[in-house]
Design a protein around this motif. Structure first.
Motif, PDB file in Angstrom:
ATOM      1  N   ILE A  40      75.873 -15.220 -21.100  1.00  0.00           N
ATOM      2  CA  ILE A  40      77.195 -14.984 -20.544  1.00  0.00           C
ATOM      3  C   ILE A  40      78.122 -14.461 -21.632  1.00  0.00           C
ATOM      4  CG2 ILE A  40      79.147 -16.064 -19.363  1.00  0.00           C
ATOM      5  CD1 ILE A  40      77.247 -18.114 -18.308  1.00  0.00           C
ATOM      6  N   GLU A  41      78.944 -13.508 -21.232  1.00  0.00           N
ATOM      7  CA  GLU A  41      79.857 -12.962 -22.236  1.00  0.00           C
ATOM      8  C   GLU A  41      80.805 -14.066 -22.735  1.00  0.00           C
ATOM      9  OE1 GLU A  41      83.351 -10.720 -20.739  1.00  0.00           O
ATOM     10  OE2 GLU A  41      82.019 -10.380 -19.025  1.00  0.00           O
ATOM     11  N   PHE A  94      84.093 -15.347 -20.945  1.00  0.00           N
ATOM     12  CA  PHE A  94      83.910 -15.437 -19.490  1.00  0.00           C
ATOM     13  C   PHE A  94      85.007 -16.269 -18.818  1.00  0.00           C
ATOM     14  CE2 PHE A  94      81.896 -17.258 -15.660  1.00  0.00           C
ATOM     15  CZ  PHE A  94      81.609 -16.077 -14.998  1.00  0.00           C
ATOM     16  N   SER A  95      85.192 -17.490 -19.322  1.00  0.00           N
ATOM     17  CA  SER A  95      86.177 -18.362 -18.670  1.00  0.00           C
ATOM     18  C   SER A  95      87.595 -17.792 -18.831  1.00  0.00           C
ATOM     19  CB  SER A  95      86.109 -19.779 -19.228  1.00  0.00           C
ATOM     20  OG  SER A  95      86.285 -19.757 -20.607  1.00  0.00           O
ATOM     21  N   ASN A 130      88.377 -14.669 -18.985  1.00  0.00           N
ATOM     22  CA  ASN A 130      88.528 -13.565 -18.025  1.00  0.00           C
ATOM     23  C   ASN A 130      88.830 -14.073 -16.627  1.00  0.00           C
ATOM     24  OD1 ASN A 130      88.035 -11.765 -20.011  1.00  0.00           O
ATOM     25  ND2 ASN A 130      85.865 -11.447 -19.489  1.00  0.00           N
ATOM     26  N   ILE A 131      88.143 -15.138 -16.259  1.00  0.00           N
ATOM     27  CA  ILE A 131      88.378 -15.686 -14.910  1.00  0.00           C
ATOM     28  C   ILE A 131      89.811 -16.195 -14.800  1.00  0.00           C
ATOM     29  CG2 ILE A 131      87.739 -17.523 -13.290  1.00  0.00           C
ATOM     30  CD1 ILE A 131      84.906 -17.265 -14.161  1.00  0.00           C
ATOM     31  N   LEU A 132      90.226 -16.928 -15.809  1.00  0.00           N
ATOM     32  CA  LEU A 132      91.590 -17.466 -15.772  1.00  0.00           C
ATOM     33  C   LEU A 132      92.623 -16.349 -15.718  1.00  0.00           C
ATOM     34  CD1 LEU A 132      91.288 -20.471 -18.266  1.00  0.00           C
ATOM     35  CD2 LEU A 132      91.404 -20.553 -15.775  1.00  0.00           C
ATOM     36  N   LYS A 186      92.141 -13.392 -14.466  1.00  0.00           N
ATOM     37  CA  LYS A 186      92.107 -12.806 -13.114  1.00  0.00           C
ATOM     38  C   LYS A 186      92.877 -13.693 -12.128  1.00  0.00           C
ATOM     39  CE  LYS A 186      89.173 -10.612  -9.766  1.00  0.00           C
ATOM     40  NZ  LYS A 186      87.848 -10.278  -9.316  1.00  0.00           N
ATOM     41  N   ILE A 187      92.671 -14.991 -12.268  1.00  0.00           N
ATOM     42  CA  ILE A 187      93.363 -15.933 -11.373  1.00  0.00           C
ATOM     43  C   ILE A 187      94.878 -15.777 -11.520  1.00  0.00           C
ATOM     44  CG2 ILE A 187      93.867 -18.402 -11.035  1.00  0.00           C
ATOM     45  CD1 ILE A 187      90.910 -18.973 -11.539  1.00  0.00           C
ATOM     46  N   LYS A 188      95.302 -15.678 -12.778  1.00  0.00           N
ATOM     47  CA  LYS A 188      96.749 -15.593 -13.022  1.00  0.00           C
ATOM     48  C   LYS A 188      97.304 -14.236 -12.598  1.00  0.00           C
ATOM     49  CE  LYS A 188      96.823 -18.949 -16.754  1.00  0.00           C
ATOM     50  NZ  LYS A 188      96.726 -19.102 -18.209  1.00  0.00           N
ATOM     51  N   ILE A 226      96.307 -16.132  -7.780  1.00  0.00           N
ATOM     52  CA  ILE A 226      95.489 -16.981  -6.898  1.00  0.00           C
ATOM     53  C   ILE A 226      95.863 -18.443  -7.159  1.00  0.00           C
ATOM     54  CG2 ILE A 226      93.127 -17.761  -6.403  1.00  0.00           C
ATOM     55  CD1 ILE A 226      92.204 -14.950  -7.309  1.00  0.00           C
TER      56      ILE A 226
END
Lengths: 257, 197
Positions: free
Chosen positions: A2-3, A6-7, A9-11, A13-15, A19
């Motif tokens: 996993i890059e 990763f986490s 990037n998700i956070l 995207k969420i912000k 979301i």
């Protein structure tokens, strides 16, 4: 692999897409709606069952041993059986989607739904709701009247127009002493009925009453009565024979006095 | 400082869920805890490329975040998150069905041992039974059997957890595992990869 971020990037995207966790009430509401639709499906199942019970008790099935199996098959209330089956499946589908509903086996949920429908059906039937519902359906739903009520009605008229099978129905037009009377059948044919050996479901024999007679044909237009039952009022009646549990009724709602 | 940074390690999943609901950044701890496991699960259950698998994993975590409030304490959090992952994988698989032939199980060395011990086959396994051959056989099983075998033997989930993940009654899961084992044993015997049952 996993890059690394990763986490992160998700956070991000969420912000960036704003979301948020859906509020609790949405899940609760969804669950309440599922419970409600499950309850509705069981209620409809109960109504179907009560109408099936009602038809079963009133359509003369208890007589079919004397009659032929074909009559029995023709008078099965398929419409309500199909509705019942559909709503039992819908009840399963609703239950399956409830929280923890998946833990129960298909057979168990279906069986429980059937049992609940039967219990509700008996309750509706005993409180007289069934008859009102049925009449309501008949008045409000033309297709129901044609497909269910009129069809059953025809079958039952046919039943009481079957002297060769021992069933004869009609109106008393002349009482000739204690031994015989003249009956006008539903097809307007006149019959001489011997009542010497007949058991009456109740007193009240008089000209103008409608009867359903079980017995045997003894001539071209002669019939020997064994049991004589009355059509009571425009709606259904319950007839009891001496010493018997036998209850014989049928769908007499089209009888015109 | 280090202690404070590692505080989340001692926290239960439920506690981390509560934290994540309050503060988005704390969702990171749940991601860290499950990203490797879920990525492995995606790759075991699908034949998606690495890139597609990571994209799917990202979608799974976003879905998890959106639905944090629906997490039911009576379930294990891992069962709940695996359930979401499973549904997303199946949904993604359906979307890309035209591109993929079938869900395909990926090789994993621990599988042979896990299965052998479950099947009581340790003594009977032929040297020829490489993990690769075993995967090939598992891939020949029906999808419903593959799913339960993966969860049972790759992800090491018990029947109750599998029931919660696949949303099937525990009895059905047990029956599926038994049937899957029977079918697999039959294939192993047929291919002469085990000597005896």
């Amino acid at each position: 692999m996993i890059e690394e971020n990763f986490s992160k990037n998700i956070l991000q995207k969420i912000k960036s897409t704003a979301i948020t966790p859906k509020p609790k009430w949405q899940f609760r509401l969804k669950n309440y709606i599922l419970w409600l639709s499950f309850t509705i499906t069981i209620l409809v199942g109960g109504i179907s069952t009560s109408i099936i019970i009602y038809m079963a008790r009133h359509n003369g099935w208890l007589l079919f041993g004397r009659f032929n199996g074909f009559f029995f098959i023709k008078t099965i209330p398929y419409f309500w059986l199909i509705i019942l089956a559909l709503f039992i499946l819908l009840a399963y589908y609703n239950f399956r989607n409830l929280e923890g509903g998946y833990k129960y086996k298909f057979e168990l949920v279906v069986l429980a739904s059937i049992v609940l429908s039967i219990i509700l059906g008996l309750v509706f039937y005993n409180f007289g709701l069934t008859e009102r519902l049925e009449r309501g359906f008949e008045r409000k739903l033309p297709f129901y009247k044609e497909a269910v009520v009129d069809r059953l009605d025809r079958q039952h008229r046919q039943l009481w127009l079957s002297p060769d099978y021992g069933f004869l129905g009609g109106k008393v037009i002349l009482i000739e002493g204690h031994e015989s009377f003249t009956l006008e059948g539903f097809d307007r044919r006149l019959w001489s009925i011997s009542q010497k050996k007949a058991e009456f479901s109740r007193p009240g024999m008089e000209e103008g009453v409608f009867l359903k007679i079980i017995g045997r044909r003894i001539g071209e237009d002669q019939f020997e009565a064994e049991r004589i039952n009355f059509f009571e009022g425009p709606w259904l009646e319950e007839l009891r024979f001496p010493g018997g549990m036998m209850k014989e009724n049928f769908y007499p709602r089209r009888i015109n006095r | 400082m280090t202690n404070k940074n590692n505080d989340h390690l001692s926290k239960t999943d439920q506690e981390l869920v509560a934290l994540a609901i309050k503060r988005t950044d704390d969702f990171k701890y749940l991601i860290d805890r499950y990203e490797a496991k879920l990525l492995r699960y995606i790759r075991r259950l699908s034949n998606f490329s690495s890139e597609d698998s990571e994209d799917l994993l990202q979608e799974i975590f976003i879905k998890v975040y959106q639905n944090l409030n629906s997490f039911d304490d009576s379930l294990k959090f891992s069962s709940w998150i695996y359930r979401i992952a499973h549904n997303q994988i199946i949904s993604q698989y359906r979307k890309t069905k035209s591109k993929c032939k079938d869900l395909e199980i990926k090789a994993d060395e621990t599988l042979v041992n896990n299965l052998a011990s479950e099947f009581d086959l340790k003594e009977m396994i032929d040297q020829k039974l490489t993990s690769e051959k075993l995967f090939k056989l598992i891939n020949n099983l029906d999808k419903k059997y593959k799913e339960v075998l993966i969860l049972r033997f790759f992800e090491d989930k018990d029947y109750r957890e599998i029931s919660d993940i696949l949303q099937k009654p525990a009895g059905t899961v047990a029956a599926l595992i038994n049937r899957a084992k029977k079918q697999l044993k039959h294939l192993l015997l047929k291919k002469r990869l085990i000597f005896n049952i």
